[in-house]
Write an enzyme that holds these catalytic residues in place. Structure first.
Site, PDB file in Angstrom:
ATOM      1  N   ASN A 112     -14.909  19.931   6.352  1.00  0.00           N
ATOM      2  CA  ASN A 112     -16.017  20.851   6.645  1.00  0.00           C
ATOM      3  C   ASN A 112     -17.348  20.137   6.529  1.00  0.00           C
ATOM      4  O   ASN A 112     -17.523  19.250   5.704  1.00  0.00           O
ATOM      5  CB  ASN A 112     -15.942  22.090   5.726  1.00  0.00           C
ATOM      6  CG  ASN A 112     -16.750  21.923   4.448  1.00  0.00           C
ATOM      7  OD1 ASN A 112     -17.963  22.106   4.440  1.00  0.00           O
ATOM      8  ND2 ASN A 112     -16.073  21.528   3.365  1.00  0.00           N
ATOM      9  N   PHE A 116     -24.044  24.404   3.607  1.00  0.00           N
ATOM     10  CA  PHE A 116     -24.584  25.528   2.811  1.00  0.00           C
ATOM     11  C   PHE A 116     -25.091  26.671   3.671  1.00  0.00           C
ATOM     12  O   PHE A 116     -26.204  27.185   3.470  1.00  0.00           O
ATOM     13  CB  PHE A 116     -25.721  25.065   1.891  1.00  0.00           C
ATOM     14  CG  PHE A 116     -25.307  24.224   0.714  1.00  0.00           C
ATOM     15  CD1 PHE A 116     -23.976  24.056   0.373  1.00  0.00           C
ATOM     16  CD2 PHE A 116     -26.278  23.611  -0.076  1.00  0.00           C
ATOM     17  CE1 PHE A 116     -23.617  23.278  -0.732  1.00  0.00           C
ATOM     18  CE2 PHE A 116     -25.935  22.834  -1.168  1.00  0.00           C
ATOM     19  CZ  PHE A 116     -24.599  22.661  -1.497  1.00  0.00           C
ATOM     20  N   SER A 175     -22.036  18.374  -2.950  1.00  0.00           N
ATOM     21  CA  SER A 175     -21.676  18.639  -1.564  1.00  0.00           C
ATOM     22  C   SER A 175     -22.149  17.479  -0.711  1.00  0.00           C
ATOM     23  O   SER A 175     -23.310  17.056  -0.815  1.00  0.00           O
ATOM     24  CB  SER A 175     -22.334  19.925  -1.067  1.00  0.00           C
ATOM     25  OG  SER A 175     -22.202  19.972   0.344  1.00  0.00           O
ATOM     26  N   ASN A 177     -22.679  17.529   2.395  1.00  0.00           N
ATOM     27  CA  ASN A 177     -23.254  18.009   3.659  1.00  0.00           C
ATOM     28  C   ASN A 177     -24.730  18.371   3.594  1.00  0.00           C
ATOM     29  O   ASN A 177     -25.286  18.874   4.561  1.00  0.00           O
ATOM     30  CB  ASN A 177     -22.443  19.206   4.162  1.00  0.00           C
ATOM     31  CG  ASN A 177     -20.988  18.836   4.403  1.00  0.00           C
ATOM     32  OD1 ASN A 177     -20.706  17.849   5.063  1.00  0.00           O
ATOM     33  ND2 ASN A 177     -20.073  19.596   3.837  1.00  0.00           N
ATOM     34  N   THR A 178     -25.354  18.151   2.444  1.00  0.00           N
ATOM     35  CA  THR A 178     -26.803  18.326   2.331  1.00  0.00           C
ATOM     36  C   THR A 178     -27.375  16.964   1.980  1.00  0.00           C
ATOM     37  O   THR A 178     -27.140  16.460   0.873  1.00  0.00           O
ATOM     38  CB  THR A 178     -27.152  19.370   1.240  1.00  0.00           C
ATOM     39  OG1 THR A 178     -26.644  20.640   1.653  1.00  0.00           O
ATOM     40  CG2 THR A 178     -28.652  19.472   1.025  1.00  0.00           C
ATOM     41  N   LYS A 212     -20.814  20.423 -11.010  1.00  0.00           N
ATOM     42  CA  LYS A 212     -19.714  20.026 -10.118  1.00  0.00           C
ATOM     43  C   LYS A 212     -20.020  18.671  -9.495  1.00  0.00           C
ATOM     44  O   LYS A 212     -21.075  18.481  -8.884  1.00  0.00           O
ATOM     45  CB  LYS A 212     -19.533  21.080  -9.024  1.00  0.00           C
ATOM     46  CG  LYS A 212     -18.352  20.792  -8.098  1.00  0.00           C
ATOM     47  CD  LYS A 212     -17.997  22.009  -7.290  1.00  0.00           C
ATOM     48  CE  LYS A 212     -16.854  21.756  -6.341  1.00  0.00           C
ATOM     49  NZ  LYS A 212     -16.513  22.952  -5.559  1.00  0.00           N
ATOM     50  N   ASN A 241     -15.660  18.003  -5.907  1.00  0.00           N
ATOM     51  CA  ASN A 241     -15.985  18.490  -4.565  1.00  0.00           C
ATOM     52  C   ASN A 241     -15.155  17.700  -3.525  1.00  0.00           C
ATOM     53  O   ASN A 241     -14.248  16.965  -3.890  1.00  0.00           O
ATOM     54  CB  ASN A 241     -17.490  18.317  -4.322  1.00  0.00           C
ATOM     55  CG  ASN A 241     -18.056  19.469  -3.514  1.00  0.00           C
ATOM     56  OD1 ASN A 241     -17.505  19.815  -2.466  1.00  0.00           O
ATOM     57  ND2 ASN A 241     -19.135  20.068  -3.995  1.00  0.00           N
TER      58      ASN A 241
HETATM   59  C1  LIG Z   1     -14.686  25.248   4.071  1.00  0.00           C
HETATM   60  C2  LIG Z   1     -15.075  24.764   2.728  1.00  0.00           C
HETATM   61  C3  LIG Z   1     -16.321  25.096   2.225  1.00  0.00           C
HETATM   62  C4  LIG Z   1     -16.689  24.657   0.964  1.00  0.00           C
HETATM   63  N1  LIG Z   1     -17.920  25.007   0.476  1.00  0.00           N
HETATM   64  C5  LIG Z   1     -18.263  24.650  -0.797  1.00  0.00           C
HETATM   65  C6  LIG Z   1     -19.484  25.076  -1.347  1.00  0.00           C
HETATM   66  O1  LIG Z   1     -20.256  25.814  -0.729  1.00  0.00           O
HETATM   67  N2  LIG Z   1     -19.795  24.655  -2.601  1.00  0.00           N
HETATM   68  C7  LIG Z   1     -18.961  23.858  -3.343  1.00  0.00           C
HETATM   69  O2  LIG Z   1     -19.277  23.529  -4.487  1.00  0.00           O
HETATM   70  N3  LIG Z   1     -17.776  23.463  -2.836  1.00  0.00           N
HETATM   71  C8  LIG Z   1     -17.412  23.850  -1.592  1.00  0.00           C
HETATM   72  N4  LIG Z   1     -16.204  23.451  -1.092  1.00  0.00           N
HETATM   73  C9  LIG Z   1     -15.341  22.555  -1.894  1.00  0.00           C
HETATM   74  C10 LIG Z   1     -14.291  23.321  -2.693  1.00  0.00           C
HETATM   75  O3  LIG Z   1     -14.883  24.171  -3.624  1.00  0.00           O
HETATM   76  C11 LIG Z   1     -13.351  22.353  -3.419  1.00  0.00           C
HETATM   77  O4  LIG Z   1     -14.112  21.613  -4.349  1.00  0.00           O
HETATM   78  C12 LIG Z   1     -12.646  21.391  -2.473  1.00  0.00           C
HETATM   79  O5  LIG Z   1     -12.289  22.052  -1.267  1.00  0.00           O
HETATM   80  C13 LIG Z   1     -11.385  20.783  -3.084  1.00  0.00           C
HETATM   81  O6  LIG Z   1     -10.412  21.769  -3.363  1.00  0.00           O
HETATM   82  P1  LIG Z   1      -9.156  22.067  -2.391  1.00  0.00           P
HETATM   83  O7  LIG Z   1      -8.534  20.738  -2.080  1.00  0.00           O
HETATM   84  O8  LIG Z   1      -8.267  22.978  -3.188  1.00  0.00           O
HETATM   85  O9  LIG Z   1      -9.720  22.724  -1.187  1.00  0.00           O
HETATM   86  C14 LIG Z   1     -15.797  23.877   0.179  1.00  0.00           C
HETATM   87  C15 LIG Z   1     -14.545  23.565   0.683  1.00  0.00           C
HETATM   88  C16 LIG Z   1     -14.171  23.997   1.932  1.00  0.00           C
HETATM   89  C17 LIG Z   1     -12.793  23.663   2.440  1.00  0.00           C
END
Ligand SMILES: Cc1cc2nc3c(=O)[nH]c(=O)nc-3n(C[C@H](O)[C@H](O)[C@H](O)COP(=O)(O)O)c2cc1C
Length: 359
Positions: A112, A116, A175, A177-178, A212, A241
């Site tokens: 992704n 934000f 993140s 992406n910022t 985080k 993350n």
């Molecule tokens: C579509 C998507 C959007 C995410 N948006 C955020 C976010 O806004 N803030 C954040 O701290 N992590 C975000 N994450 C990261 C997740 O919270 C998590 O740290 C990461 O996906 C690893 O866990 P997983 O392998 O179980 O998905 C996002 C992940 C995905 C897939």
């Protein structure tokens, strides 16, 4: 059994013909319209007492699924013991142009670059205020607007905005992406950020504060983070993350820009978790996230050093029934280990997991 759990096996093929973001929007809308359901009762022996809160078991929802707090209670009803909403920024922002969310089906992973996208503090505050009387642990993950003139100020605003509404607040400085956000993980920047948040915490009664972090930090960066966050008395660290790294992937979308999550993130994030646990021990509780898709991987995170767990990506592929499978599987493993609680398991194999990413 919730409607979502029953319906997922039937709906999954249809949802996965849609582009990933439309499927996600449809899922959140459907959840928001579903009749209220009660969360299943967790098996005994998995409780976690932390931050003055009692978690029925360790598994919660990671940030990003419910960025605007539209369905925290519906997600708690799937059997998760806590839900983290956000990331939310002070002002609403639209995020990056679409497409920005990709399913890597062959890897059961996601990339992704949402950036934000969210409706801002006020909208989330309104929703959380409406559910105030409800039980259930809901944390808020805060971030900075892309065009913030004072990034740290955006985090302070976030802490203020959710002090009375959140079970805990997570400072998201990881993140990918910022642009520039992850620089806040550097020693001086981190000290300045947490210093200002601590000033705010000293002024008012604030919820527990978590930070985080990214999965791909160097040894010296982990040293600095551990030292700074222990000294400045935050309440916990979420590891991790998504990653910009691309471990071996089979899906054609692997070259998309953005953060990778799901099973290909497991080794990297679990190694980071173990390496941080070896630095902070029991002084700072760690929340393990990244690639949990089974009771086995959940158990491994605990052995690597996690007191609590979160997941997101695996729900996209396996649906909400996975939550109960993991919780039941953890219960079986606890009994087989002869442990009275999961606390005895936390970090017991951190030494073995520290090199996982290199293997
Ligand atoms: C579509 C998507 C959007 C995410 N948006 C955020 C976010 O806004 N803030 C954040 O701290 N992590 C975000 N994450 C990261 C997740 O919270 C998590 O740290 C990461 O996906 C690893 O866990 P997983 O392998 O179980 O998905 C996002 C992940 C995905 C897939």
């Amino acid at each position: 059994m919730t409607l979502a759990r029953l319906a997922f096996p039937v709906l999954r093929p249809m949802l996965h013909t849609l582009d990933a973001e439309s499927a996600h929007r449809l899922t959140v809308t459907a959840l928001s319209l579903a009749p209220e359901a009660k969360a299943p009762v967790a098996p005994p022996g998995l409780e976690v007492d932390l931050f003055g809160l009692r978690f029925a078991h360790p598994l919660g929802l990671a940030a990003g699924f419910d960025k605007n707090g539209e369905v925290p209670d519906q997600m708690l009803a799937q059997g998760l013991s806590f839900v983290e909403v956000g990331t939310v920024t002070p002002r609403p922002q639209s995020g990056n142009p679409r497409p920005r969310l990709f399913r890597l089906a062959k890897d059961e992973a996601i990339i992704n670059r949402m950036g934000f996208n969210n409706q801002g503090h006020d909208a989330l505050r309104r929703r959380l205020a409406q559910r105030r009387e409800r039980h259930g642990i809901v944390g808020v993950n805060i971030g900075a607007n892309k065009d913030a003139s004072d990034r740290v100020g955006d985090f302070v605003e976030g802490l203020k905005a959710f002090a009375g509404l959140a079970s805990y607040v997570t400072v998201n400085i990881s993140s990918p992406n910022t642009p520039g956000l992850r620089d806040l993980q550097g020693k001086d920047e981190l000290r300045a950020l947490i210093g200002r948040l601590n000033d705010e915490r000293a002024r008012t009664s604030s919820p527990p504060l978590l930070v985080k972090i990214a999965p791909d930090l160097s040894e010296s960066a982990l040293d600095d983070i551990a030292e700074t966050l222990v000294a400045m008395k935050v309440d916990g660290i979420i590891v991790s993350n998504t990653t910009l790294a691309r471990p071996k992937l089979r899906s054609p979308q692997a070259s998309e820009t953005g953060g990778l999550s799901g099973p290909p993130l497991f080794a990297l994030s679990t190694s980071a978790l173990a390496r941080l646990y070896l630095r902070v021990g029991r002084e700072l509780p760690l929340i393990g996230v990244g690639g949990i898709d089974s009771a086995d991987t959940a158990w491994q995170k605990i052995e690597a050093g996690a007191t609590l767990l979160q997941l997101y990506s695996a729900l996209v592929y396996k649906g909400p029934a996975l939550v109960n499978d993991i919780v039941e599987g953890l219960s079986l493993r606890r009994k087989a280990a002869g442990a009275a609680s999961l606390s005895a398991i936390v970090g017991r194999a951190a030494v073995a997991y520290q090199n996982l990413a290199g293997t």
